[in-house]
Design a protein around this motif. Structure first.
Motif, mmCIF file in Angstrom:
data_model
loop_
_atom_site.group_PDB
_atom_site.id
_atom_site.type_symbol
_atom_site.label_atom_id
_atom_site.label_comp_id
_atom_site.label_asym_id
_atom_site.label_seq_id
_atom_site.Cartn_x
_atom_site.Cartn_y
_atom_site.Cartn_z
ATOM 1 N N ASN B 12 0.768 -1.416 -0.064
ATOM 2 C CA ASN B 12 0.114 -0.103 0.002
ATOM 3 C C ASN B 12 0.814 1.223 -0.036
ATOM 4 O O ASN B 12 0.594 2.188 -0.628
ATOM 5 C CB ASN B 12 -0.907 0.085 1.169
ATOM 6 N N ALA B 13 2.150 1.321 0.742
ATOM 7 C CA ALA B 13 2.672 2.529 0.648
ATOM 8 C C ALA B 13 3.196 3.016 -0.935
ATOM 9 O O ALA B 13 2.909 4.108 -0.920
ATOM 10 C CB ALA B 13 4.195 2.086 1.486
ATOM 11 N N PHE B 14 3.469 2.076 -1.611
ATOM 12 C CA PHE B 14 3.819 2.369 -3.090
ATOM 13 C C PHE B 14 2.637 2.928 -3.687
ATOM 14 O O PHE B 14 2.573 3.873 -4.364
ATOM 15 C CB PHE B 14 4.355 1.083 -3.685
ATOM 16 N N PHE B 16 -0.089 4.165 -2.345
ATOM 17 C CA PHE B 16 -0.141 5.748 -2.080
ATOM 18 C C PHE B 16 0.558 6.620 -2.462
ATOM 19 O O PHE B 16 0.151 7.718 -2.850
ATOM 20 C CB PHE B 16 -0.412 5.684 -0.519
ATOM 21 N N PHE B 17 1.816 6.321 -2.498
ATOM 22 C CA PHE B 17 2.928 7.325 -3.055
ATOM 23 C C PHE B 17 2.555 7.671 -4.480
ATOM 24 O O PHE B 17 2.498 8.840 -4.876
ATOM 25 C CB PHE B 17 4.237 6.259 -2.988
ATOM 26 N N PHE B 20 -0.431 10.227 -4.394
ATOM 27 C CA PHE B 20 -0.345 11.394 -3.691
ATOM 28 C C PHE B 20 0.899 12.091 -4.646
ATOM 29 O O PHE B 20 0.618 13.186 -4.709
ATOM 30 C CB PHE B 20 0.095 11.131 -2.352
ATOM 31 N N PHE B 21 1.896 11.556 -5.094
ATOM 32 C CA PHE B 21 2.888 11.963 -5.726
ATOM 33 C C PHE B 21 2.439 12.556 -7.141
ATOM 34 O O PHE B 21 2.652 13.638 -7.645
ATOM 35 C CB PHE B 21 3.967 11.022 -6.172
ATOM 36 N N LEU B 23 -0.727 13.674 -7.674
ATOM 37 C CA LEU B 23 -1.499 14.697 -7.409
ATOM 38 C C LEU B 23 -0.753 15.903 -7.232
ATOM 39 O O LEU B 23 -0.866 16.847 -7.442
ATOM 40 C CB LEU B 23 -2.261 14.318 -6.128
ATOM 41 N N GLY B 24 0.639 15.846 -6.695
ATOM 42 C CA GLY B 24 1.549 16.756 -6.509
ATOM 43 C C GLY B 24 2.064 17.486 -7.737
ATOM 44 O O GLY B 24 2.309 18.740 -8.119
ATOM 45 N N ILE B 25 2.445 16.446 -8.621
ATOM 46 C CA ILE B 25 2.833 16.877 -10.078
ATOM 47 C C ILE B 25 2.062 17.415 -10.827
ATOM 48 O O ILE B 25 2.293 18.544 -11.244
ATOM 49 C CB ILE B 25 3.408 15.562 -10.881
ATOM 50 N N LEU B 27 -0.370 19.319 -9.604
ATOM 51 C CA LEU B 27 -0.512 20.799 -9.160
ATOM 52 C C LEU B 27 0.457 21.508 -9.789
ATOM 53 O O LEU B 27 0.198 22.666 -10.083
ATOM 54 C CB LEU B 27 -0.520 20.737 -7.557
ATOM 55 N N THR B 28 1.690 20.957 -9.755
ATOM 56 C CA THR B 28 2.858 22.053 -10.224
ATOM 57 C C THR B 28 2.738 22.237 -11.703
ATOM 58 O O THR B 28 2.953 23.383 -12.119
ATOM 59 C CB THR B 28 4.259 20.961 -10.056
ATOM 60 N N ILE B 29 2.185 21.163 -12.585
ATOM 61 C CA ILE B 29 2.183 21.397 -13.757
ATOM 62 C C ILE B 29 0.956 22.572 -14.082
ATOM 63 O O ILE B 29 1.231 23.368 -14.825
ATOM 64 C CB ILE B 29 1.816 20.217 -14.776
#
Lengths: 171, 279
Positions: B12-14, B16-17, B20-21, B23-25, B27-29
């Motif tokens: 699950n860690a992967f 989720f990563f 979320f990651f 989603l962050g990218i 937002l940046t773009i």
């Protein structure tokens, strides 16, 4: 015990973020190294925290930082990256069933473990941060150098804070 | 199906990563490509208030320098007025200006947040939509020249995309010559006092200490001060060369800025929008 841990983390969140936004944001070493000490909050979250909660906290912390830095998404992605590295590193090095200590501090885990942990987490965070901020590959080597020098700066401050606040009780 | 579920929850860690990651990218773009509609930045009410209150102390410390620059500008303005009065004594010539109003009007604003240490820097000021600001308006500092242009406005605050930003290109020219080029900041040099001018034709010989002003192609008023040449020719191609400039503006101690309203900006924009888009 548990509620005390939560309270400590909330206080730590506010203190470190205010420290970052009000003081460190204006600090830069020849425009080459900029410290991002707020990552210490994510490093020190307790061991037993569920993965989803950790990611959510990292996400919100990054988003708050982004609001103050006017860089929507950059800190967010970097913090999520840090959370991933943190989970992987702890899964490999710490016994999963019985956590002896509640928090991965320098005093609890020893200098060698903590240094290795902090180096990995901080460096991955800074790489993502600087490359997303630059957002182009033409300045590759310069951005790499900047993230490297900034990582050293951040690590220096993080280890310093750890030695001041957490070493006493363990030894 | 059940195996898949076990697989996902085991790693699950992967997963989720990934979620979320990306989603962050995303937002940046989104933030890079468009004007931001989401106000998670310093035009936000809460964030703006924090900076506004914090700035009171900083303002007080810098009072002396601000005073000096305002006094210097006052003196300059007074000289201009005197020069104008002198012309007016020729009374039998009645000048009827059909435009009636000046093309550029200036609005002063206080800087409540500033940054110089990032690759892309933004400034927040305490005037907004209520004061008539809009996206794209140029900003200068008292007596020292170019600062940047407005990126986002909220009701009472606005953010400025500083000159110290990778997407800021300003058309500049060298005073008393016809050479012009576009000014950028931060290509292998993150010193907030230095910028570079690209694409200056090789046949123009620039000297040290030549004054750089904005050209007629920029949205700043023609002749707004920018800086002086500090290295005439850091690199030279076949036809164009790059020049290093020391900026007049000290971005580290910016306190007050002027936002420039161009009376004809909208008209020019509408007119140019009618041109066939062939680039």
């Amino acid at each position: 015990m548990n509620s005390k841990l939560i309270l400590v983390n909330i206080v730590r969140w506010f203190v470190l973020l205010l420290f970052q936004i009000l003081l460190l944001r204006n600090l830069s070493f020849y425009n080459m190294a900029t410290p991002f000490v707020y990552v210490l909050f994510l490093l020190l979250l307790p061991f037993g925290i569920p993965n989803l909660l950790l990611y959510l906290i990292a996400f919100i912390t990054g988003l708050t930082l982004d609001a103050f830095y006017d860089t929507l998404g950059v800190h967010t992605a970097a913090c999520v990256m840090l959370a991933f590295v943190r989970i992987s590193f702890i899964a490999v090095t710490v016994n999963r069933d019985g956590f002896d200590e509640p928090e991965p501090t320098l005093g609890n885990m020893g200098f060698k473990w903590f240094l290795f942990y902090a180096v990995l987490c901080v460096f991955s965070h800074h790489i993502v941060l600087f490359f997303l901020e630059t957002f182009r590959l033409t300045e590759f080597s310069y951005t790499l150098l900047r993230s490297l020098t900034s990582s050293i700066f951040t690590l220096f401050v993080v280890i310093l804070i750890e030695f001041i606040f957490y070493n006493r009780k363990a030894r | 199906m059940r195996n898949l579920w076990i697989f996902i929850s085991r790693y699950n860690a992967f997963f989720f990563f990934i979620i979320f990651f990306s989603l962050g990218i995303f937002l940046t773009i989104k933030n890079n490509a468009y004007q931001r509609s989401v106000t998670v930045n310093s035009t936000n009410k809460v964030v703006g208030d924090v900076y506004n209150n914090l700035n009171v102390l900083k303002k007080y410390i810098n009072l002396g320098t601000v005073n000096d620059s305002l006094a210097a500008e006052n003196a300059k303005l007074k000289t201009t007025i005197l020069a104008m009065q002198h012309v007016d004594t020729a009374k039998d010539v009645l000048v009827k200006d059909t435009a009636g109003v000046p093309q550029y009007t200036y609005l002063s604003a206080r800087v409540i947040k500033n940054s110089i240490t990032n690759r892309n820097n933004f400034i927040t000021i305490n005037k907004g939509k209520a004061d008539g600001l809009a996206e794209g308006m140029p900003v200068i500092s008292p007596g020292r020249g170019v600062v940047g242009s407005i990126k986002d406005v909220s009701e009472h605050l606005a953010t400025i995309q500083s000159l110290l930003h990778k997407n800021t290109y300003i058309s500049v020219s060298v005073k008393n010559t016809k050479a012009f080029g576009s000014m950028v900041w931060g290509e292998n040099n993150f010193d907030y006092r230095k910028a570079q001018i690209k694409e200056i034709p090789n046949h123009f010989k620039l000297k040290l200490k030549d004054t750089i002003i904005t050209s007629m192609y920029s949205k700043y008023p023609l002749g707004t001060l920018v800086g002086v040449v500090s290295n005439p020719g850091i690199s030279q191609g076949e036809n164009f060369k790059t020049v290093e400039v020391t900026l007049f503006n000290d971005f580290s101690s910016l306190q007050y800025v002027y936002v420039i309203k161009n009376k004809f900006a909208k008209e020019q924009e509408e007119l140019e929008a009618k041109l066939p888009n062939e680039q």
